[in-house]
Design a protein around this motif. Structure first.
Motif, short mmCIF file in Angstrom:
data_model
loop_
_atom_site.label_atom_id
_atom_site.label_comp_id
_atom_site.label_asym_id
_atom_site.label_seq_id
_atom_site.Cartn_x
_atom_site.Cartn_y
_atom_site.Cartn_z
N ARG A 119 0.78 -1.36 -0.09
CA ARG A 119 -0.01 -0.21 -0.08
C ARG A 119 0.73 1.17 0.02
N TRP A 120 2.06 1.34 0.71
CA TRP A 120 2.79 2.53 0.99
C TRP A 120 3.37 2.71 -0.71
N MET A 121 3.82 1.57 -1.07
CA MET A 121 4.68 1.73 -2.40
C MET A 121 3.81 2.13 -3.50
N ILE A 122 2.52 1.67 -3.74
CA ILE A 122 1.81 2.31 -4.69
C ILE A 122 1.10 3.43 -4.44
N THR A 123 1.26 4.06 -3.28
CA THR A 123 0.60 5.42 -3.23
C THR A 123 1.59 6.53 -2.75
N SER A 124 2.66 6.46 -2.48
CA SER A 124 3.78 7.21 -2.32
C SER A 124 5.23 7.09 -3.01
N ARG A 125 5.51 8.23 -3.64
CA ARG A 125 6.81 8.34 -4.20
C ARG A 125 8.03 8.32 -3.16
N ILE A 126 7.66 8.75 -2.11
CA ILE A 126 8.70 8.70 -0.98
C ILE A 126 9.11 7.12 -0.88
N ALA A 127 8.24 6.38 -0.63
CA ALA A 127 8.40 5.08 -0.40
C ALA A 127 9.16 4.33 -1.45
N ARG A 128 8.88 4.54 -2.64
CA ARG A 128 9.57 3.98 -3.71
C ARG A 128 11.18 4.55 -4.16
N ARG A 129 11.25 5.52 -3.36
CA ARG A 129 12.78 6.16 -3.36
C ARG A 129 13.52 5.47 -2.19
N ARG A 130 12.93 4.82 -1.45
CA ARG A 130 13.79 4.50 0.02
C ARG A 130 14.13 3.03 -0.30
N PRO A 131 15.59 2.66 -0.27
CA PRO A 131 15.94 1.59 -0.73
C PRO A 131 15.94 0.39 0.46
N LEU A 132 15.62 0.92 1.58
CA LEU A 132 15.50 -0.01 2.90
C LEU A 132 14.04 -0.44 2.79
N ALA A 133 13.01 0.54 2.32
CA ALA A 133 11.75 0.03 2.22
C ALA A 133 11.46 -1.13 0.98
N ILE A 134 12.26 -0.94 -0.07
CA ILE A 134 12.19 -1.79 -1.19
C ILE A 134 12.98 -3.15 -0.67
N ALA A 135 13.90 -3.06 0.00
CA ALA A 135 14.66 -4.36 0.61
C ALA A 135 13.85 -5.11 1.39
N ALA A 136 13.14 -4.24 2.29
CA ALA A 136 11.85 -5.02 3.34
C ALA A 136 11.25 -5.58 2.56
N LEU A 137 10.50 -4.84 1.51
CA LEU A 137 9.29 -5.54 0.85
C LEU A 137 9.96 -6.68 0.03
N THR A 138 11.04 -6.62 -0.40
CA THR A 138 11.35 -7.87 -1.31
C THR A 138 11.65 -8.83 -0.38
N GLY A 139 12.25 -8.85 0.74
CA GLY A 139 12.28 -9.95 1.78
C GLY A 139 11.08 -10.38 2.25
N LEU A 140 9.96 -9.47 2.37
CA LEU A 140 8.86 -10.12 3.06
C LEU A 140 8.35 -10.90 1.87
N VAL A 141 8.22 -10.66 0.50
CA VAL A 141 7.57 -11.24 -0.51
C VAL A 141 8.39 -12.72 -0.59
N LEU A 142 9.46 -12.83 -0.27
CA LEU A 142 10.40 -14.24 -0.48
C LEU A 142 9.63 -15.09 0.95
N ILE A 143 9.64 -14.32 1.99
CA ILE A 143 9.02 -15.09 3.05
C ILE A 143 7.77 -15.66 2.94
N ASN A 144 6.87 -14.67 2.17
CA ASN A 144 5.41 -15.23 2.06
C ASN A 144 5.38 -16.24 1.07
N VAL A 145 6.28 -16.37 0.18
CA VAL A 145 5.98 -17.45 -0.86
C VAL A 145 6.50 -18.69 -0.10
N ILE A 146 7.47 -18.63 1.14
CA ILE A 146 7.66 -19.86 1.92
C ILE A 146 6.45 -20.10 2.67
#
Length: 504
Positions: free
Chosen positions: A244-271
Protein backbone atom coordinates in the motif's frame (compact mmCIF):
# COMPACT_ATOMS: atom_id res chain seq x y z
CA UNK A 1 -29.82 -6.05 -8.58
CA UNK A 2 -32.08 -3.18 -9.60
CA UNK A 3 -32.22 -2.17 -5.93
CA UNK A 4 -28.42 -1.81 -5.85
CA UNK A 5 -28.40 0.28 -9.01
CA UNK A 6 -31.09 2.61 -7.67
CA UNK A 7 -29.27 3.03 -4.37
CA UNK A 8 -25.99 3.77 -6.11
CA UNK A 9 -27.70 6.45 -8.19
CA UNK A 10 -29.20 7.97 -5.07
CA UNK A 11 -25.81 8.03 -3.34
CA UNK A 12 -24.92 5.10 -1.17
CA UNK A 13 -22.73 7.13 1.11
CA UNK A 14 -25.50 9.09 2.80
CA UNK A 15 -26.64 12.72 2.55
CA UNK A 16 -23.36 14.30 3.70
CA UNK A 17 -20.99 12.40 1.40
CA UNK A 18 -19.82 13.71 -1.91
CA UNK A 19 -19.11 11.36 -4.77
CA UNK A 20 -15.42 10.72 -5.24
CA UNK A 21 -13.55 11.27 -8.48
CA UNK A 22 -13.89 7.64 -9.41
CA UNK A 23 -17.67 7.87 -9.14
CA UNK A 24 -17.80 11.02 -11.23
CA UNK A 25 -15.67 9.36 -13.86
CA UNK A 26 -17.91 6.28 -13.81
CA UNK A 27 -20.95 8.47 -14.31
CA UNK A 28 -19.57 10.29 -17.32
CA UNK A 29 -17.45 7.58 -18.90
CA UNK A 30 -19.39 6.16 -21.81
CA UNK A 31 -17.01 3.24 -22.51
CA UNK A 32 -17.16 2.03 -18.88
CA UNK A 33 -20.96 2.33 -18.81
CA UNK A 34 -21.18 0.46 -22.11
CA UNK A 35 -18.94 -2.27 -20.69
CA UNK A 36 -21.19 -2.61 -17.64
CA UNK A 37 -24.31 -2.89 -19.78
CA UNK A 38 -22.63 -5.41 -22.09
CA UNK A 39 -21.54 -7.49 -19.10
CA UNK A 40 -24.84 -7.31 -17.20
CA UNK A 41 -27.09 -9.41 -19.43
CA UNK A 42 -24.80 -12.44 -19.98
CA UNK A 43 -23.66 -12.37 -16.34
CA UNK A 44 -27.19 -12.39 -14.94
CA UNK A 45 -28.26 -15.07 -17.42
CA UNK A 46 -25.27 -17.24 -16.51
CA UNK A 47 -25.49 -16.92 -12.71
CA UNK A 48 -29.25 -16.78 -12.27
CA UNK A 49 -30.49 -18.87 -15.17
CA UNK A 50 -28.02 -21.01 -17.08
CA UNK A 51 -25.90 -22.53 -14.30
CA UNK A 52 -28.78 -23.46 -11.94
CA UNK A 53 -30.77 -24.83 -14.91
CA UNK A 54 -27.77 -26.83 -16.13
CA UNK A 55 -27.29 -28.40 -12.70
CA UNK A 56 -31.01 -29.11 -12.28
CA UNK A 57 -31.15 -30.82 -15.69
CA UNK A 58 -28.42 -33.37 -14.88
CA UNK A 59 -29.43 -37.00 -14.33
CA UNK A 60 -29.44 -38.31 -10.80
CA UNK A 61 -31.32 -40.11 -8.07
CA UNK A 62 -32.15 -37.03 -6.01
CA UNK A 63 -35.72 -36.41 -4.85
CA UNK A 64 -37.43 -33.27 -6.17
CA UNK A 65 -39.12 -32.41 -2.88
CA UNK A 66 -39.55 -29.22 -0.86
CA UNK A 67 -35.89 -29.17 0.13
CA UNK A 68 -34.87 -29.36 -3.53
CA UNK A 69 -37.05 -26.42 -4.57
CA UNK A 70 -35.84 -24.37 -1.61
CA UNK A 71 -32.26 -25.16 -2.61
CA UNK A 72 -32.97 -24.05 -6.17
CA UNK A 73 -34.50 -20.82 -4.83
CA UNK A 74 -31.43 -20.19 -2.66
CA UNK A 75 -29.15 -20.74 -5.65
CA UNK A 76 -31.07 -18.31 -7.86
CA UNK A 77 -31.25 -15.72 -5.07
CA UNK A 78 -27.52 -16.01 -4.39
CA UNK A 79 -26.77 -15.73 -8.10
CA UNK A 80 -28.80 -12.55 -8.41
CA UNK A 81 -27.10 -10.95 -5.45
CA UNK A 82 -23.63 -11.97 -6.67
CA UNK A 83 -24.39 -10.47 -10.08
CA UNK A 84 -25.42 -7.26 -8.32
CA UNK A 85 -22.12 -7.18 -6.43
CA UNK A 86 -20.15 -7.66 -9.64
CA UNK A 87 -22.02 -4.92 -11.51
CA UNK A 88 -22.20 -2.34 -8.72
CA UNK A 89 -20.34 0.90 -9.32
CA UNK A 90 -18.55 0.99 -5.97
CA UNK A 91 -16.49 -2.05 -5.09
CA UNK A 92 -18.09 -3.95 -2.21
CA UNK A 93 -15.38 -6.36 -1.19
CA UNK A 94 -16.82 -8.03 1.90
CA UNK A 95 -20.35 -8.24 0.55
CA UNK A 96 -19.00 -9.61 -2.73
CA UNK A 97 -17.09 -12.34 -0.86
CA UNK A 98 -20.21 -13.18 1.17
CA UNK A 99 -22.38 -13.68 -1.89
CA UNK A 100 -19.62 -15.56 -3.71
CA UNK A 101 -19.52 -18.04 -0.81
CA UNK A 102 -23.32 -18.27 -0.64
CA UNK A 103 -23.68 -18.86 -4.36
CA UNK A 104 -21.04 -21.59 -4.57
CA UNK A 105 -20.94 -23.33 -1.18
CA UNK A 106 -24.56 -22.86 -0.08
CA UNK A 107 -26.15 -22.75 -3.54
CA UNK A 108 -24.72 -24.50 -6.59
CA UNK A 109 -22.78 -27.25 -4.78
CA UNK A 110 -25.69 -28.38 -2.53
CA UNK A 111 -28.01 -28.17 -5.53
CA UNK A 112 -25.71 -30.55 -7.42
CA UNK A 113 -25.72 -32.87 -4.41
CA UNK A 114 -29.53 -32.77 -4.29
CA UNK A 115 -29.77 -33.60 -8.00
CA UNK A 116 -27.22 -36.41 -8.00
CA UNK A 117 -28.45 -37.81 -4.71
CA UNK A 118 -24.99 -37.93 -3.13
CA UNK A 119 -23.72 -35.90 -0.14
CA UNK A 120 -20.10 -35.45 1.03
CA UNK A 121 -20.92 -35.97 4.72
CA UNK A 122 -23.71 -38.25 5.98
CA UNK A 123 -26.89 -36.41 6.96
CA UNK A 124 -28.10 -38.39 9.96
CA UNK A 125 -31.43 -36.70 10.61
CA UNK A 126 -34.76 -36.70 8.80
CA UNK A 127 -35.26 -34.87 5.52
CA UNK A 128 -37.23 -32.21 7.38
CA UNK A 129 -34.03 -31.06 9.12
CA UNK A 130 -32.41 -30.44 5.73
CA UNK A 131 -35.48 -28.45 4.68
CA UNK A 132 -35.20 -26.42 7.89
CA UNK A 133 -31.49 -25.81 7.30
CA UNK A 134 -32.04 -24.46 3.76
CA UNK A 135 -34.90 -22.28 4.99
CA UNK A 136 -32.72 -20.82 7.74
CA UNK A 137 -29.93 -20.12 5.24
CA UNK A 138 -32.42 -18.21 3.10
CA UNK A 139 -33.63 -16.25 6.12
CA UNK A 140 -30.04 -15.41 7.04
CA UNK A 141 -29.31 -14.17 3.50
CA UNK A 142 -32.39 -11.93 3.51
CA UNK A 143 -31.42 -10.60 6.95
CA UNK A 144 -27.92 -9.85 5.62
CA UNK A 145 -29.45 -7.84 2.77
CA UNK A 146 -31.72 -5.92 5.16
CA UNK A 147 -28.74 -5.08 7.37
CA UNK A 148 -26.76 -3.83 4.38
CA UNK A 149 -29.72 -1.72 3.32
CA UNK A 150 -29.98 -0.15 6.78
CA UNK A 151 -26.28 0.74 6.70
CA UNK A 152 -26.81 2.91 3.63
CA UNK A 153 -29.41 5.09 5.32
CA UNK A 154 -27.80 6.20 8.55
CA UNK A 155 -29.23 9.37 10.12
CA UNK A 156 -27.22 12.47 9.26
CA UNK A 157 -26.86 13.38 12.94
CA UNK A 158 -24.56 10.44 13.53
CA UNK A 159 -21.91 11.66 11.08
CA UNK A 160 -21.88 15.38 11.82
CA UNK A 161 -18.53 15.40 13.58
CA UNK A 162 -15.47 14.09 11.78
CA UNK A 163 -13.66 11.42 13.73
CA UNK A 164 -9.89 10.88 13.69
CA UNK A 165 -8.84 8.38 11.06
CA UNK A 166 -6.83 5.27 11.76
CA UNK A 167 -3.41 5.60 10.16
CA UNK A 168 -0.23 3.55 10.08
CA UNK A 169 2.53 4.75 12.38
CA UNK A 170 5.77 4.84 10.41
CA UNK A 171 8.01 3.80 13.30
CA UNK A 172 5.70 1.05 14.49
CA UNK A 173 5.38 -0.32 10.95
CA UNK A 174 9.10 -1.00 11.03
CA UNK A 175 8.58 -2.74 14.36
CA UNK A 176 5.91 -4.93 12.73
CA UNK A 177 8.32 -5.73 9.91
CA UNK A 178 10.91 -6.87 12.47
CA UNK A 179 8.26 -8.97 14.24
CA UNK A 180 7.28 -10.50 10.89
CA UNK A 181 10.85 -11.47 10.07
CA UNK A 182 11.44 -12.94 13.53
CA UNK A 183 8.10 -14.77 13.65
CA UNK A 184 8.54 -16.33 10.23
CA UNK A 185 12.14 -17.28 10.98
CA UNK A 186 11.03 -18.99 14.20
CA UNK A 187 8.24 -20.82 12.37
CA UNK A 188 10.57 -22.02 9.61
CA UNK A 189 13.19 -23.13 12.11
CA UNK A 190 10.72 -24.95 14.38
CA UNK A 191 9.16 -26.86 11.49
CA UNK A 192 12.43 -28.05 10.02
CA UNK A 193 13.50 -25.52 7.41
CA UNK A 194 12.10 -24.00 4.21
CA UNK A 195 11.92 -27.28 2.28
CA UNK A 196 9.16 -28.59 4.56
CA UNK A 197 6.87 -25.82 3.34
CA UNK A 198 7.10 -27.14 -0.22
CA UNK A 199 6.32 -30.79 0.55
CA UNK A 200 2.70 -31.19 1.70
CA UNK A 201 0.40 -30.35 4.58
CA UNK A 202 0.96 -33.88 5.82
CA UNK A 203 4.69 -33.11 5.93
CA UNK A 204 3.97 -30.00 7.99
CA UNK A 205 1.87 -32.06 10.42
CA UNK A 206 4.65 -34.61 10.79
CA UNK A 207 7.15 -31.81 11.46
CA UNK A 208 4.84 -30.41 14.13
CA UNK A 209 4.65 -33.82 15.79
CA UNK A 210 8.43 -34.28 15.62
CA UNK A 211 9.08 -30.83 17.10
CA UNK A 212 6.81 -31.50 20.08
CA UNK A 213 4.51 -28.56 19.27
CA UNK A 214 1.45 -30.82 19.24
CA UNK A 215 1.69 -31.33 22.99
CA UNK A 216 1.57 -34.52 24.96
CA UNK A 217 -0.40 -37.19 23.17
CA UNK A 218 -0.62 -35.04 20.06
CA UNK A 219 -4.12 -33.86 20.92
CA UNK A 220 -3.32 -30.22 21.66
CA UNK A 221 -2.84 -27.89 18.73
CA UNK A 222 -2.39 -24.63 20.66
CA UNK A 223 1.39 -24.54 20.34
CA UNK A 224 1.46 -25.40 16.64
CA UNK A 225 -1.37 -22.99 15.86
CA UNK A 226 0.44 -20.17 17.65
CA UNK A 227 3.75 -20.84 15.89
CA UNK A 228 2.10 -21.10 12.47
CA UNK A 229 -0.11 -18.06 13.05
CA UNK A 230 2.80 -16.01 14.34
CA UNK A 231 4.85 -17.10 11.35
CA UNK A 232 2.24 -16.31 8.68
CA UNK A 233 -0.03 -13.44 9.77
CA UNK A 234 2.55 -10.70 10.63
CA UNK A 235 4.44 -11.46 7.41
CA UNK A 236 1.27 -11.08 5.35
CA UNK A 237 0.13 -7.89 7.09
CA UNK A 238 3.57 -6.26 6.90
CA UNK A 239 3.76 -7.06 3.18
CA UNK A 240 0.29 -5.60 2.57
CA UNK A 241 1.11 -2.36 4.40
CA UNK A 242 4.36 -2.00 2.44
CA UNK A 243 2.58 -2.66 -0.86
CA UNK A 244 0.00 0.00 0.00
CA UNK A 245 2.82 2.41 0.86
CA UNK A 246 4.70 1.66 -2.37
CA UNK A 247 1.76 2.14 -4.74
CA UNK A 248 0.60 5.42 -3.15
CA UNK A 249 3.85 7.19 -2.21
CA UNK A 250 6.82 8.32 -4.25
CA UNK A 251 8.76 8.72 -1.02
CA UNK A 252 8.50 5.00 -0.33
CA UNK A 253 9.56 4.07 -3.86
CA UNK A 254 12.72 6.13 -3.39
CA UNK A 255 13.72 4.41 -0.14
CA UNK A 256 16.09 1.47 -0.68
CA UNK A 257 15.38 0.14 2.84
CA UNK A 258 11.62 -0.03 2.15
CA UNK A 259 12.21 -1.77 -1.19
CA UNK A 260 14.58 -4.26 0.43
CA UNK A 261 12.12 -4.94 3.27
CA UNK A 262 9.29 -5.57 0.80
CA UNK A 263 11.45 -7.86 -1.32
CA UNK A 264 12.35 -9.90 1.74
CA UNK A 265 8.73 -10.12 2.86
CA UNK A 266 7.65 -11.33 -0.57
CA UNK A 267 10.18 -14.14 -0.35
CA UNK A 268 9.08 -15.00 3.19
CA UNK A 269 5.42 -15.13 2.14
CA UNK A 270 6.30 -17.41 -0.75
CA UNK A 271 7.70 -19.81 1.85
CA UNK A 272 5.20 -19.60 4.73
CA UNK A 273 2.00 -18.64 2.87
CA UNK A 274 2.25 -20.78 -0.25
CA UNK A 275 -0.68 -23.02 -1.31
CA UNK A 276 1.31 -26.23 -0.80
CA UNK A 277 1.68 -26.08 2.98
CA UNK A 278 -1.42 -24.06 3.79
CA UNK A 279 -5.16 -24.78 3.70
CA UNK A 280 -6.81 -23.61 0.51
CA UNK A 281 -9.08 -21.17 2.34
CA UNK A 282 -6.07 -19.43 3.89
CA UNK A 283 -4.41 -19.17 0.48
CA UNK A 284 -7.64 -17.56 -0.80
CA UNK A 285 -7.22 -15.01 1.99
CA UNK A 286 -3.69 -14.26 0.81
CA UNK A 287 -4.74 -13.90 -2.83
CA UNK A 288 -7.82 -11.71 -2.26
CA UNK A 289 -6.11 -9.42 0.26
CA UNK A 290 -3.11 -9.02 -2.04
CA UNK A 291 -5.20 -8.26 -5.13
CA UNK A 292 -7.45 -5.68 -3.49
CA UNK A 293 -4.55 -3.99 -1.68
CA UNK A 294 -2.45 -3.74 -4.81
CA UNK A 295 -5.37 -2.68 -7.07
CA UNK A 296 -7.69 -0.62 -4.84
CA UNK A 297 -9.21 1.45 -7.66
CA UNK A 298 -9.57 -1.15 -10.39
CA UNK A 299 -13.17 -2.16 -11.16
CA UNK A 300 -11.82 -4.65 -13.69
CA UNK A 301 -9.79 -6.45 -11.00
CA UNK A 302 -12.75 -6.46 -8.62
CA UNK A 303 -15.16 -7.90 -11.18
CA UNK A 304 -12.61 -10.37 -12.51
CA UNK A 305 -11.87 -11.64 -8.99
CA UNK A 306 -15.53 -12.37 -8.26
CA UNK A 307 -16.35 -13.96 -11.62
CA UNK A 308 -13.12 -15.96 -11.69
CA UNK A 309 -13.86 -16.99 -8.11
CA UNK A 310 -17.06 -18.71 -9.22
CA UNK A 311 -15.32 -20.62 -12.00
CA UNK A 312 -12.34 -21.57 -9.81
CA UNK A 313 -14.53 -22.68 -6.90
CA UNK A 314 -16.68 -24.93 -9.08
CA UNK A 315 -14.04 -26.37 -11.39
CA UNK A 316 -10.66 -26.13 -9.63
CA UNK A 317 -11.15 -25.92 -5.86
CA UNK A 318 -11.92 -29.63 -5.26
CA UNK A 319 -8.74 -30.60 -7.14
CA UNK A 320 -6.48 -28.17 -5.25
CA UNK A 321 -6.33 -30.61 -2.33
CA UNK A 322 -3.41 -32.24 -4.11
CA UNK A 323 -0.97 -30.99 -1.48
CA UNK A 324 -2.85 -32.16 1.60
CA UNK A 325 -0.98 -35.49 1.55
CA UNK A 326 2.33 -36.70 0.22
CA UNK A 327 2.52 -38.80 -2.94
CA UNK A 328 1.79 -42.01 -1.05
CA UNK A 329 -1.34 -40.78 0.67
CA UNK A 330 -2.81 -38.75 -2.17
CA UNK A 331 -5.80 -40.19 -4.00
CA UNK A 332 -6.70 -38.17 -7.11
CA UNK A 333 -10.28 -37.20 -7.74
CA UNK A 334 -11.76 -39.56 -10.31
CA UNK A 335 -14.94 -38.32 -11.90
CA UNK A 336 -17.02 -38.86 -15.00
CA UNK A 337 -19.26 -35.85 -14.41
CA UNK A 338 -18.62 -32.15 -14.00
CA UNK A 339 -20.87 -32.17 -10.93
CA UNK A 340 -19.30 -35.04 -9.01
CA UNK A 341 -16.44 -32.95 -7.55
CA UNK A 342 -19.14 -30.79 -5.93
CA UNK A 343 -20.24 -33.77 -3.87
CA UNK A 344 -16.87 -33.97 -2.09
CA UNK A 345 -16.19 -32.89 1.49
CA UNK A 346 -15.31 -29.30 0.54
CA UNK A 347 -19.00 -28.49 0.17
CA UNK A 348 -20.63 -30.11 3.19
CA UNK A 349 -22.02 -26.86 4.64
CA UNK A 350 -25.75 -27.48 4.10
CA UNK A 351 -25.45 -31.07 5.28
CA UNK A 352 -23.53 -30.06 8.40
CA UNK A 353 -26.10 -27.37 9.19
CA UNK A 354 -28.79 -30.04 8.95
CA UNK A 355 -26.74 -32.29 11.24
CA UNK A 356 -26.35 -29.43 13.72
CA UNK A 357 -30.13 -29.02 13.80
CA UNK A 358 -30.53 -32.75 14.42
CA UNK A 359 -27.83 -32.57 17.11
CA UNK A 360 -29.69 -29.84 18.99
CA UNK A 361 -33.08 -31.53 18.61
CA UNK A 362 -31.70 -34.85 19.85
CA UNK A 363 -31.64 -33.41 23.35
CA UNK A 364 -28.33 -31.53 23.40
CA UNK A 365 -30.10 -28.18 23.12
CA UNK A 366 -28.71 -24.77 22.23
CA UNK A 367 -25.44 -23.70 23.83
CA UNK A 368 -26.69 -20.17 24.69
CA UNK A 369 -23.46 -18.41 23.80
CA UNK A 370 -20.95 -20.94 25.14
CA UNK A 371 -19.58 -21.66 21.65
CA UNK A 372 -19.15 -17.95 20.97
CA UNK A 373 -17.42 -17.50 24.34
CA UNK A 374 -14.96 -20.24 23.39
CA UNK A 375 -14.32 -18.44 20.09
CA UNK A 376 -13.64 -15.11 21.81
CA UNK A 377 -11.45 -16.62 24.54
CA UNK A 378 -9.71 -19.07 22.23
CA UNK A 379 -6.37 -18.34 23.92
CA UNK A 380 -7.47 -19.78 27.28
CA UNK A 381 -6.06 -23.33 27.55
CA UNK A 382 -8.31 -26.21 28.46
CA UNK A 383 -6.13 -26.94 31.48
CA UNK A 384 -7.48 -23.70 32.97
CA UNK A 385 -10.95 -23.68 31.40
CA UNK A 386 -12.30 -27.09 32.27
CA UNK A 387 -15.20 -27.97 30.01
CA UNK A 388 -14.22 -25.49 27.30
CA UNK A 389 -16.40 -26.28 24.24
CA UNK A 390 -14.87 -28.03 21.25
CA UNK A 391 -15.10 -26.73 17.70
CA UNK A 392 -18.73 -26.89 16.66
CA UNK A 393 -17.90 -29.11 13.70
CA UNK A 394 -15.86 -31.45 15.89
CA UNK A 395 -18.61 -31.58 18.52
CA UNK A 396 -21.31 -32.48 16.00
CA UNK A 397 -18.95 -34.90 14.21
CA UNK A 398 -18.18 -36.78 17.42
CA UNK A 399 -21.90 -37.00 18.16
CA UNK A 400 -22.41 -38.45 14.68
CA UNK A 401 -19.69 -41.05 15.30
CA UNK A 402 -17.46 -39.75 12.51
CA UNK A 403 -13.82 -40.87 12.41
CA UNK A 404 -12.74 -37.69 10.67
CA UNK A 405 -14.20 -34.80 12.66
CA UNK A 406 -12.52 -32.04 10.62
CA UNK A 407 -15.94 -30.91 9.42
CA UNK A 408 -17.29 -27.50 8.53
CA UNK A 409 -19.68 -25.53 10.67
CA UNK A 410 -21.00 -22.62 8.58
CA UNK A 411 -21.75 -19.34 10.28
CA UNK A 412 -25.49 -20.04 10.01
CA UNK A 413 -25.00 -23.23 12.04
CA UNK A 414 -22.72 -21.51 14.58
CA UNK A 415 -25.25 -18.75 15.30
CA UNK A 416 -28.21 -21.15 15.34
CA UNK A 417 -26.41 -23.54 17.69
CA UNK A 418 -25.75 -20.72 20.13
CA UNK A 419 -28.83 -18.51 19.87
CA UNK A 420 -31.57 -20.28 17.90
CA UNK A 421 -33.41 -18.91 14.83
CA UNK A 422 -34.07 -15.44 16.28
CA UNK A 423 -30.45 -14.98 17.33
CA UNK A 424 -29.22 -16.26 13.98
CA UNK A 425 -31.43 -13.78 12.11
CA UNK A 426 -30.27 -10.93 14.32
CA UNK A 427 -26.66 -11.97 13.83
CA UNK A 428 -26.93 -11.81 10.05
CA UNK A 429 -28.75 -8.50 10.28
CA UNK A 430 -25.78 -7.06 12.18
CA UNK A 431 -23.34 -8.81 9.85
CA UNK A 432 -24.90 -7.21 6.78
CA UNK A 433 -24.89 -3.81 8.47
CA UNK A 434 -21.21 -3.90 9.43
CA UNK A 435 -20.11 -5.45 6.14
CA UNK A 436 -21.79 -2.61 4.24
CA UNK A 437 -20.20 -0.07 6.58
CA UNK A 438 -16.80 -1.66 6.03
CA UNK A 439 -17.20 -1.67 2.25
CA UNK A 440 -18.19 2.00 2.27
CA UNK A 441 -15.23 2.87 4.48
CA UNK A 442 -12.92 1.05 2.05
CA UNK A 443 -14.33 3.03 -0.87
CA UNK A 444 -13.83 6.30 1.00
CA UNK A 445 -10.27 5.47 2.02
CA UNK A 446 -9.14 4.27 -1.42
CA UNK A 447 -11.10 6.48 -3.85
CA UNK A 448 -11.72 9.70 -1.97
CA UNK A 449 -8.61 9.51 0.25
CA UNK A 450 -5.36 8.31 -1.26
CA UNK A 451 -3.18 8.56 1.85
CA UNK A 452 -0.50 5.83 2.02
CA UNK A 453 -1.06 5.16 5.71
CA UNK A 454 -4.78 4.38 5.61
CA UNK A 455 -5.34 1.31 7.78
CA UNK A 456 -8.75 0.44 6.30
CA UNK A 457 -7.25 0.16 2.81
CA UNK A 458 -5.47 -2.98 4.05
CA UNK A 459 -7.88 -4.24 6.72
CA UNK A 460 -10.93 -4.53 4.44
CA UNK A 461 -9.15 -6.62 1.76
CA UNK A 462 -7.85 -8.87 4.53
CA UNK A 463 -11.33 -9.26 6.01
CA UNK A 464 -12.70 -9.91 2.52
CA UNK A 465 -10.33 -12.83 2.02
CA UNK A 466 -10.67 -14.21 5.54
CA UNK A 467 -14.46 -14.10 5.35
CA UNK A 468 -14.41 -17.37 3.39
CA UNK A 469 -12.87 -19.06 6.44
CA UNK A 470 -15.31 -17.40 8.84
CA UNK A 471 -18.34 -18.32 6.74
CA UNK A 472 -17.18 -21.91 6.31
CA UNK A 473 -16.31 -22.35 10.00
CA UNK A 474 -15.80 -23.58 12.61
CA UNK A 475 -15.15 -20.22 14.23
CA UNK A 476 -12.89 -21.60 16.94
CA UNK A 477 -10.38 -22.78 14.35
CA UNK A 478 -10.43 -19.34 12.73
CA UNK A 479 -10.03 -17.36 15.96
CA UNK A 480 -6.28 -17.79 16.42
CA UNK A 481 -5.22 -15.91 13.30
CA UNK A 482 -7.84 -13.23 14.01
CA UNK A 483 -6.30 -12.63 17.42
CA UNK A 484 -2.77 -12.37 16.01
CA UNK A 485 -3.94 -10.02 13.24
CA UNK A 486 -5.72 -7.82 15.82
CA UNK A 487 -2.51 -7.53 17.87
CA UNK A 488 -0.53 -6.58 14.74
CA UNK A 489 -3.09 -3.93 13.79
CA UNK A 490 -3.07 -2.46 17.29
CA UNK A 491 0.71 -2.31 17.07
CA UNK A 492 0.83 -0.17 13.91
CA UNK A 493 -2.34 1.92 14.22
CA UNK A 494 -2.31 5.52 15.36
CA UNK A 495 -4.95 8.26 15.36
CA UNK A 496 -2.42 11.06 15.29
CA UNK A 497 -2.73 13.70 12.58
CA UNK A 498 0.96 14.57 12.78
CA UNK A 499 2.41 13.93 9.31
CA UNK A 500 5.82 13.28 10.84
CA UNK A 501 4.49 10.17 12.61
CA UNK A 502 2.46 8.51 9.86
CA UNK A 503 3.23 7.07 6.45
CA UNK A 504 3.32 9.63 3.67
Amino acid sequence: MALDVAQDQAGAGGPLERPGPDEAQATTSVPRAALSRALAVPLVIALVGFLPAYVAAQPGTGVRDTAYWLQLTLTVYGGGRLAAMVLTRRRRLIQGAFWLFVYVAMGVAPLAQAVIGQVPTPVVGPRSDTTTAITLVLIGCVAFDVGALLARHRPAARIRKARPQASVSRRRLWLLIVVAYLGSALCIMKLGGPTVFFSSRQGISESVQASGLAGSGGDSHVGSAFIRGFGTVPALLAMLFLIRWMITSRIARRRPLAIAALTGLVLINVIVNNPISNPRYWFLTVVFSLLFTAFPKSPVMYRTALVTGVVAALLLFPFLDRFRYDSGGYHPVETTSALEPLTLKDYDQIGMFANTITFVRSGEGHSHGRQLAADVFFFVPRSIWHGKPLDSGVQVGQWMGMTNTNLSSPLWAELWLDFGPVGMTGGFLLLGYFCARGDRRYAQRTLDDGRPGTVMAVVIPLVCGYSFILLRGPLLQASGRIGIAAVCLLLVTTFSADRRKILR
